[in-house]
Design an enzyme around this catalytic site. Structure first.
Site, PDB file in Angstrom:
ATOM      1  N   ALA A  48       0.844  -1.364   0.032  1.00  0.00           N
ATOM      2  CA  ALA A  48      -0.037  -0.075  -0.061  1.00  0.00           C
ATOM      3  C   ALA A  48       0.904   1.264  -0.139  1.00  0.00           C
ATOM      4  O   ALA A  48       0.748   2.216  -0.872  1.00  0.00           O
ATOM      5  CB  ALA A  48      -1.014   0.091   1.264  1.00  0.00           C
ATOM      6  N   GLN A 194       4.329 -13.577  -1.993  1.00  0.00           N
ATOM      7  CA  GLN A 194       5.141 -12.263  -1.469  1.00  0.00           C
ATOM      8  C   GLN A 194       5.973 -12.732  -0.131  1.00  0.00           C
ATOM      9  O   GLN A 194       6.905 -11.954   0.194  1.00  0.00           O
ATOM     10  CB  GLN A 194       4.125 -10.991  -0.983  1.00  0.00           C
ATOM     11  CG  GLN A 194       3.402 -10.511  -2.332  1.00  0.00           C
ATOM     12  CD  GLN A 194       2.057 -10.936  -2.410  1.00  0.00           C
ATOM     13  OE1 GLN A 194       2.047 -12.257  -2.288  1.00  0.00           O
ATOM     14  NE2 GLN A 194       1.171 -10.093  -3.134  1.00  0.00           N
ATOM     15  N   ASP A 235      -4.127  -2.671   3.890  1.00  0.00           N
ATOM     16  CA  ASP A 235      -4.140  -2.000   2.496  1.00  0.00           C
ATOM     17  C   ASP A 235      -5.037  -0.937   2.849  1.00  0.00           C
ATOM     18  O   ASP A 235      -5.156   0.213   2.026  1.00  0.00           O
ATOM     19  CB  ASP A 235      -4.672  -2.809   1.454  1.00  0.00           C
ATOM     20  CG  ASP A 235      -3.444  -3.697   1.077  1.00  0.00           C
ATOM     21  OD1 ASP A 235      -2.988  -4.691   1.616  1.00  0.00           O
ATOM     22  OD2 ASP A 235      -2.712  -3.208   0.008  1.00  0.00           O
ATOM     23  N   LYS A 246      -4.028  -8.410   2.544  1.00  0.00           N
ATOM     24  CA  LYS A 246      -3.686  -9.590   1.779  1.00  0.00           C
ATOM     25  C   LYS A 246      -4.634 -10.906   1.996  1.00  0.00           C
ATOM     26  O   LYS A 246      -4.617 -11.198   2.967  1.00  0.00           O
ATOM     27  CB  LYS A 246      -2.249 -10.019   1.615  1.00  0.00           C
ATOM     28  CG  LYS A 246      -1.771 -11.195   0.815  1.00  0.00           C
ATOM     29  CD  LYS A 246      -2.211 -11.062  -0.623  1.00  0.00           C
ATOM     30  CE  LYS A 246      -1.656  -9.589  -1.176  1.00  0.00           C
ATOM     31  NZ  LYS A 246      -2.596  -9.489  -2.542  1.00  0.00           N
TER      32      LYS A 246
HETATM   33  O1  MRU Z   1      -1.006  -7.124  -3.343  1.00  0.00           O
HETATM   34  P1  MRU Z   1      -0.226  -6.731  -2.712  1.00  0.00           P
HETATM   35  O2  MRU Z   1       1.301  -7.320  -2.581  1.00  0.00           O
HETATM   36  O3  MRU Z   1       0.292  -4.993  -3.059  1.00  0.00           O
HETATM   37  O4  MRU Z   1      -0.571  -6.521  -1.309  1.00  0.00           O
HETATM   38  C1  MRU Z   1       0.259  -6.083   0.000  1.00  0.00           C
HETATM   39  C2  MRU Z   1      -0.296  -6.309   1.165  1.00  0.00           C
HETATM   40  O5  MRU Z   1      -1.276  -6.846   1.309  1.00  0.00           O
HETATM   41  C3  MRU Z   1       0.235  -5.774   2.432  1.00  0.00           C
HETATM   42  O6  MRU Z   1       0.358  -6.363   3.632  1.00  0.00           O
HETATM   43  C4  MRU Z   1      -0.038  -4.476   2.577  1.00  0.00           C
HETATM   44  O7  MRU Z   1      -0.105  -3.668   1.599  1.00  0.00           O
HETATM   45  C5  MRU Z   1       0.683  -3.824   3.809  1.00  0.00           C
HETATM   46  S1  MRU Z   1       2.143  -2.983   2.955  1.00  0.00           S
HETATM   47  C6  MRU Z   1       2.981  -2.309   4.201  1.00  0.00           C
END
Ligand code: MRU
Length: 344
Positions: A48, A194, A235, A246
């Site tokens: 995010a 990830q 997010d 996520k």
């Molecule tokens: O789809 P992504 O990899 O962008 O999702 C990221 C996440 O869900 C993270 O946990 C979230 O953005 C927190 S970032 C500090």
């Protein structure tokens, strides 16, 4: 941190290409707003806060060659650029927060010559990046007291330096807790992996012991008392404290509740969306079925199988022990406590 997630270099935006990690550390260069949109959509840059920072630079890249002479035509170009960037991914609040911030700044400085407005947009992007680094350190400082000495912490996805301007939210707390952390269990985080690709890489660079697990192993670890806390990012956080993060985060929250393991969410104030009453109103991105059907570029199922691929889920506030922000910790989050700490 031993790497820069996002940097402004030689008059262009460079993002560490997260699709290539952990194998290769290579930067993708963005010369236009279109390059930034593609990098966000393809998840070369992701997480995010990192998406928000990239988008702010994307606005500058979209208008820097503008030939507009007056404010009105410049504003129109700016709006077109912002619309393209806003359409890149729907869930992360920080993307819209960064665009709104740049928009406000331009509106406030309506009387300025176009050349100066362009420079202001670039400096605002620098400021957003700088502030993010400070905010994440502050989240780490606020959160580390919640970690008991010798803790095993479970995390999901990647909420580290790669997902932010360089330090991380959930991993920021873990980095700040340092030696108090015995081990971090890392969910691999299907389908984009990830956890396996990025979080393990970051923890190994920070010399923090990491143990990779498949997403379906958390319950059995918790049942054996091997997890002392769950620490994730966010997010978007609704006004009542429901958290979009996520896909798979909600599973962990339910498991943590059942096993009486504290469940923490670490996020900056820019991730809160007080205009959204509860998690049900947060838009959830559905990504390509190919992410589920393929692994390492190869099909692992029938090519024509029906697939669902929601990229995020909603964890209800009642399952969250505390939300850690740069301004302090919100225990047992609810509408009133969030408005008090985040509003204004
Ligand atoms: O789809 P992504 O990899 O962008 O999702 C990221 C996440 O869900 C993270 O946990 C979230 O953005 C927190 S970032 C500090």
């Amino acid at each position: 941190m031993k790497y820069e997630t996002i940097r402004w270099k030689n008059d262009r935006l460079e993002v560490i290409d997260q699709r290539l990690l952990p194998g290769k550390t290579r930067y993708a260069a963005c010369f236009t707003d279109g390059d930034v949109v593609r990098a966000i959509k393809a998840m070369a840059v992701r997480g995010a806060p990192a998406i928000g920072i990239a988008a702010a630079y994307g606005v500058y890249l979209g208008v820097r060659k503008s030939r507009a002479r007056g404010f009105r035509s410049f504003k129109k170009e700016l709006e077109r650029t912002m619309k393209r960037l806003a359409a890149s991914r729907p869930t992360a609040r920080d993307l819209f927060w960064a665009l709104e911030r740049v928009d406000e700044l331009v509106k406030k400085n309506k009387g300025m010559p176009v050349g100066e407005l362009k420079s202001m947009v670039l400096y605002e992007a620098h400021a957003i990046l700088d502030e993010d680094r400070r905010r994440c350190r502050a989240i780490g400082r606020e959160g580390k007291a919640l970690i008991a000495k010798g803790s095993n912490i479970l995390t999901h996805c990647n909420a580290g330096g790669l997902a932010t301007g360089g330090y991380g939210t959930a991993l920021g707390v873990i980095f700040a807790a340092g030696k108090k952390v015995r081990r971090v269990y890392v969910d691999e985080t299907r389908p984009v992996m990830q956890g396996a690709r990025l979080t393990v890489w970051e923890l190994s660079k920070a010399n923090i012991p990491a143990t990779l697990i498949c997403d379906n192993m958390a319950a059995s670890l918790m049942a054996k008392n091997e997890v002392d806390a769950v620490m994730v990012g966010a997010d978007r956080i609704a006004a009542n404290g429901d958290v979009a993060n996520k896909i798979g985060t909600y599973n962990l929250a339910v498991l943590a509740h059942y096993h009486k393991v504290p469940f923490y969410v670490a996020a900056p104030r820019s991730t809160f969306d007080l205009s959204v009453a509860d998690g049900g109103a947060i838009p959830i991105e559905e990504r390509s079925p190919l992410e589920v059907k393929k692994m390492g570029g190869e099909y692992v199922t029938l090519k024509d199988v029906d697939v669902r691929n929601p990229a995020f889920d909603i964890t209800p506030a009642k399952l969250i022990t505390a939300i850690i922000t740069e301004r302090g910790v919100i225990r047992r989050p609810d509408r009133r406590k969030i408005a008090k700490l985040v509003g204004g």
